[in-house]
Design a protein around this motif. Structure first.
Motif, mmCIF file in Angstrom:
data_model
loop_
_atom_site.group_PDB
_atom_site.id
_atom_site.type_symbol
_atom_site.label_atom_id
_atom_site.label_comp_id
_atom_site.label_asym_id
_atom_site.label_seq_id
_atom_site.Cartn_x
_atom_site.Cartn_y
_atom_site.Cartn_z
ATOM 1 N N ARG A 118 7.025 36.531 16.483
ATOM 2 C CA ARG A 118 5.927 37.350 15.973
ATOM 3 C C ARG A 118 4.592 36.634 16.154
ATOM 4 O O ARG A 118 3.589 37.203 16.575
ATOM 5 C CB ARG A 118 6.162 37.663 14.493
ATOM 6 N N LEU A 119 4.620 35.353 15.836
ATOM 7 C CA LEU A 119 3.412 34.545 15.921
ATOM 8 C C LEU A 119 2.917 34.427 17.357
ATOM 9 O O LEU A 119 1.726 34.562 17.628
ATOM 10 C CB LEU A 119 3.720 33.154 15.376
ATOM 11 N N LEU A 120 3.841 34.179 18.279
ATOM 12 C CA LEU A 120 3.456 34.050 19.684
ATOM 13 C C LEU A 120 2.797 35.325 20.197
ATOM 14 O O LEU A 120 1.798 35.266 20.916
ATOM 15 C CB LEU A 120 4.676 33.689 20.550
ATOM 16 N N SER A 121 3.326 36.485 19.800
ATOM 17 C CA SER A 121 2.730 37.730 20.283
ATOM 18 C C SER A 121 1.325 37.922 19.702
ATOM 19 O O SER A 121 0.419 38.388 20.388
ATOM 20 C CB SER A 121 3.628 38.932 20.006
ATOM 21 N N GLN A 122 1.119 37.520 18.453
ATOM 22 C CA GLN A 122 -0.216 37.628 17.860
ATOM 23 C C GLN A 122 -1.179 36.616 18.473
ATOM 24 O O GLN A 122 -2.346 36.920 18.724
ATOM 25 C CB GLN A 122 -0.147 37.419 16.347
ATOM 26 N N LEU A 123 -0.666 35.420 18.738
ATOM 27 C CA LEU A 123 -1.506 34.401 19.360
ATOM 28 C C LEU A 123 -1.955 34.844 20.742
ATOM 29 O O LEU A 123 -3.073 34.559 21.159
ATOM 30 C CB LEU A 123 -0.752 33.073 19.475
ATOM 31 N N MET A 124 -1.087 35.562 21.452
ATOM 32 C CA MET A 124 -1.449 36.055 22.785
ATOM 33 C C MET A 124 -2.673 36.965 22.698
ATOM 34 O O MET A 124 -3.538 36.941 23.571
ATOM 35 C CB MET A 124 -0.278 36.796 23.443
ATOM 36 N N GLN A 125 -2.760 37.749 21.634
ATOM 37 C CA GLN A 125 -3.929 38.618 21.464
ATOM 38 C C GLN A 125 -5.182 37.786 21.206
ATOM 39 O O GLN A 125 -6.246 38.059 21.759
ATOM 40 C CB GLN A 125 -3.700 39.611 20.320
ATOM 41 N N VAL A 126 -5.046 36.761 20.386
ATOM 42 C CA VAL A 126 -6.168 35.864 20.098
ATOM 43 C C VAL A 126 -6.638 35.206 21.402
ATOM 44 O O VAL A 126 -7.827 35.144 21.705
ATOM 45 C CB VAL A 126 -5.758 34.777 19.065
ATOM 46 N N ILE A 127 -5.667 34.737 22.189
ATOM 47 C CA ILE A 127 -5.955 33.996 23.407
ATOM 48 C C ILE A 127 -6.629 34.878 24.464
ATOM 49 O O ILE A 127 -7.365 34.401 25.316
ATOM 50 C CB ILE A 127 -4.645 33.360 23.929
ATOM 51 N N GLN A 128 -6.368 36.184 24.413
ATOM 52 C CA GLN A 128 -6.974 37.085 25.401
ATOM 53 C C GLN A 128 -8.423 37.436 25.061
ATOM 54 O O GLN A 128 -9.110 38.059 25.858
ATOM 55 C CB GLN A 128 -6.133 38.356 25.531
#
Length: 155
Positions: A118-128
């Motif tokens: 879950r965290l990785l998918s949310q971090l991907m949004q932050v990173i984009q």
């Protein structure tokens, strides 16, 4: 949506000075260990995992790395965030041959596989979010980092 993730200032670093990838990982893992989020085995585990499964992401001018390791090395969930004084080369997540000059590191300490996904998918949004990455890279204090990241991650 879950609860808003609370970042711990103890495990954040601004303008961290590091000679190479391993130095970055050791220094950030030490912060997590000192604050009692991870076991003593975490530092070595994250370095070994990064060698086999690199986490560098070419995200424009501010490269990002999201090192993480198995949940068995973690006591309590936390994300250590560090901005580097000078970018450090990390191998790219996609291919072992490419390297990424990394400026921002999100080191994950998750104690459950579900949380990690879950965290990785949310971090991907932050990173984009290029604008957010620029703000993080330019942060002058840990307080700035916390202010920029609060409300962006939910568990």
């Amino acid at each position: 949506m879950g609860t808003c993730f609370e970042f711990d200032r103890e495990v954040m670093a601004v303008c961290l000075e590091a000679s190479d990838q391993e130095d970055v990982l050791k220094k950030m893992a030490q912060k997590l260990y000192n604050a009692d989020y991870v076991l003593e085995t975490y530092s070595e585990a994250i370095i070994l995992r990064e060698r086999s499964f690199p986490t560098g992401l070419p995200t424009g001018i501010n490269g990002v790395a999201i090192p993480h390791t198995d949940v068995c090395h973690v006591k309590a969930p936390m994300i250590a965030v560090g901005t580097l004084k000078t970018p450090v080369e990390f191998k790219s997540m996609g291919g072992l041959e490419e390297t990424v000059p990394v400026k921002i590191v999100f080191m994950l300490a998750m104690n459950s596989g579900d949380n990690q996904v879950r965290l990785l998918s949310q971090l991907m949004q932050v990173i984009q979010d290029q604008h957010l990455l620029e703000q993080l890279a330019a942060a002058k204090s840990v307080s700035d980092l916390v202010r920029l990241l609060n409300g962006k991650i939910y568990l």
